[in-house]
Design a protein around this motif. Structure first.
Motif, PDB file in Angstrom:
ATOM      1  N   ALA A   1     -47.074 -50.099  63.941  1.00  0.00           N
ATOM      2  CA  ALA A   1     -45.663 -50.268  64.299  1.00  0.00           C
ATOM      3  C   ALA A   1     -45.500 -51.414  65.286  1.00  0.00           C
ATOM      4  O   ALA A   1     -44.522 -52.167  65.214  1.00  0.00           O
ATOM      5  CB  ALA A   1     -45.104 -48.979  64.875  1.00  0.00           C
TER       6      ALA A   1
ATOM      7  N   ARG B   1     -38.207 -50.609  60.914  1.00  0.00           N
ATOM      8  CA  ARG B   1     -39.382 -49.944  60.347  1.00  0.00           C
ATOM      9  C   ARG B   1     -40.365 -49.559  61.444  1.00  0.00           C
ATOM     10  O   ARG B   1     -40.998 -48.504  61.393  1.00  0.00           O
ATOM     11  CB  ARG B   1     -40.050 -50.854  59.326  1.00  0.00           C
ATOM     12  N   ALA B   2     -40.493 -50.427  62.425  1.00  0.00           N
ATOM     13  CA  ALA B   2     -41.396 -50.141  63.536  1.00  0.00           C
ATOM     14  C   ALA B   2     -40.933 -48.916  64.317  1.00  0.00           C
ATOM     15  O   ALA B   2     -41.749 -48.083  64.713  1.00  0.00           O
ATOM     16  CB  ALA B   2     -41.491 -51.355  64.465  1.00  0.00           C
TER      17      ALA B   2
ATOM     18  N   LEU C   1     -41.807 -45.840  62.337  1.00  0.00           N
ATOM     19  CA  LEU C   1     -43.253 -45.630  62.343  1.00  0.00           C
ATOM     20  C   LEU C   1     -43.726 -45.145  63.709  1.00  0.00           C
ATOM     21  O   LEU C   1     -44.653 -44.324  63.792  1.00  0.00           O
ATOM     22  CB  LEU C   1     -43.968 -46.920  61.939  1.00  0.00           C
ATOM     23  N   LEU C   2     -43.100 -45.615  64.777  1.00  0.00           N
ATOM     24  CA  LEU C   2     -43.421 -45.099  66.107  1.00  0.00           C
ATOM     25  C   LEU C   2     -43.077 -43.619  66.219  1.00  0.00           C
ATOM     26  O   LEU C   2     -43.843 -42.833  66.771  1.00  0.00           O
ATOM     27  CB  LEU C   2     -42.664 -45.878  67.177  1.00  0.00           C
TER      28      LEU C   2
ATOM     29  N   CYS D   1     -48.972 -46.099  65.387  1.00  0.00           N
ATOM     30  CA  CYS D   1     -48.243 -46.785  66.458  1.00  0.00           C
ATOM     31  C   CYS D   1     -48.708 -48.230  66.616  1.00  0.00           C
ATOM     32  O   CYS D   1     -47.902 -49.116  66.906  1.00  0.00           O
ATOM     33  CB  CYS D   1     -48.400 -46.022  67.768  1.00  0.00           C
TER      34      CYS D   1
ATOM     35  N   GLY E   1     -45.290 -49.936  70.813  1.00  0.00           N
ATOM     36  CA  GLY E   1     -46.363 -49.642  69.856  1.00  0.00           C
ATOM     37  C   GLY E   1     -47.732 -49.755  70.484  1.00  0.00           C
ATOM     38  O   GLY E   1     -48.600 -48.896  70.278  1.00  0.00           O
TER      39      GLY E   1
END
Length: 123
Positions: free
Chosen positions: A93, A104-105, A108-109, A90, A56
């Motif tokens: 994330a 979730r990260a 989101l990335l 990012c 991230g």
């Protein structure tokens, strides 16, 4: 109410309670003995958090650098905005990944990288 109480369930309940206490912190059901699996699972979780946070941060820095480079050039305003928006996603994330929300990260990335790629198409 007369009758005999059933006392045979007390040891089984106590044994099950011990099993759930041993596996409560791991998030997985197991045999309740602890051992190598718990240490291995903790190491995997730690590596996943570091990977999500590092990825991230790296993508956020790359997106921010691309946004600054595109902003100084003759690109349309949507291009640096898309890079900046993707970089912000990012960065968020990375924060989520550091807190243990690695699934979730990851998504989101992916979304942040897709926004940056979409912004590149506007150029």
């Amino acid at each position: 109410m007369s009758g005999r109480t059933d006392t045979d369930t007390e040891p089984a309940i106590a044994e099950n309670a011990e099993d759930t206490e041993d596996t409560a912190g791991t998030g997985r059901a197991g045999d309740g003995e602890g051992g190598e699996d718990d240490g291995e699972f903790a190491g995997d979780a730690r590596r996943a958090r570091w990977a999500a946070a590092g990825t991230g941060a790296l993508l956020a820095l790359a997106g921010l650098a691309a946004a600054l480079l595109r902003a100084t050039g003759s690109a349309p305003a949507a291009v640096p905005a898309a890079y900046a928006l993707g970089a912000a996603g990012c960065a968020f994330a990375g924060v989520l990944g550091a807190r243990g929300r690695t699934r979730r990260a990851l998504w989101l990335l992916v979304a942040g990288a897709m926004v940056m790629a979409l912004g590149d198409q506007f150029d």
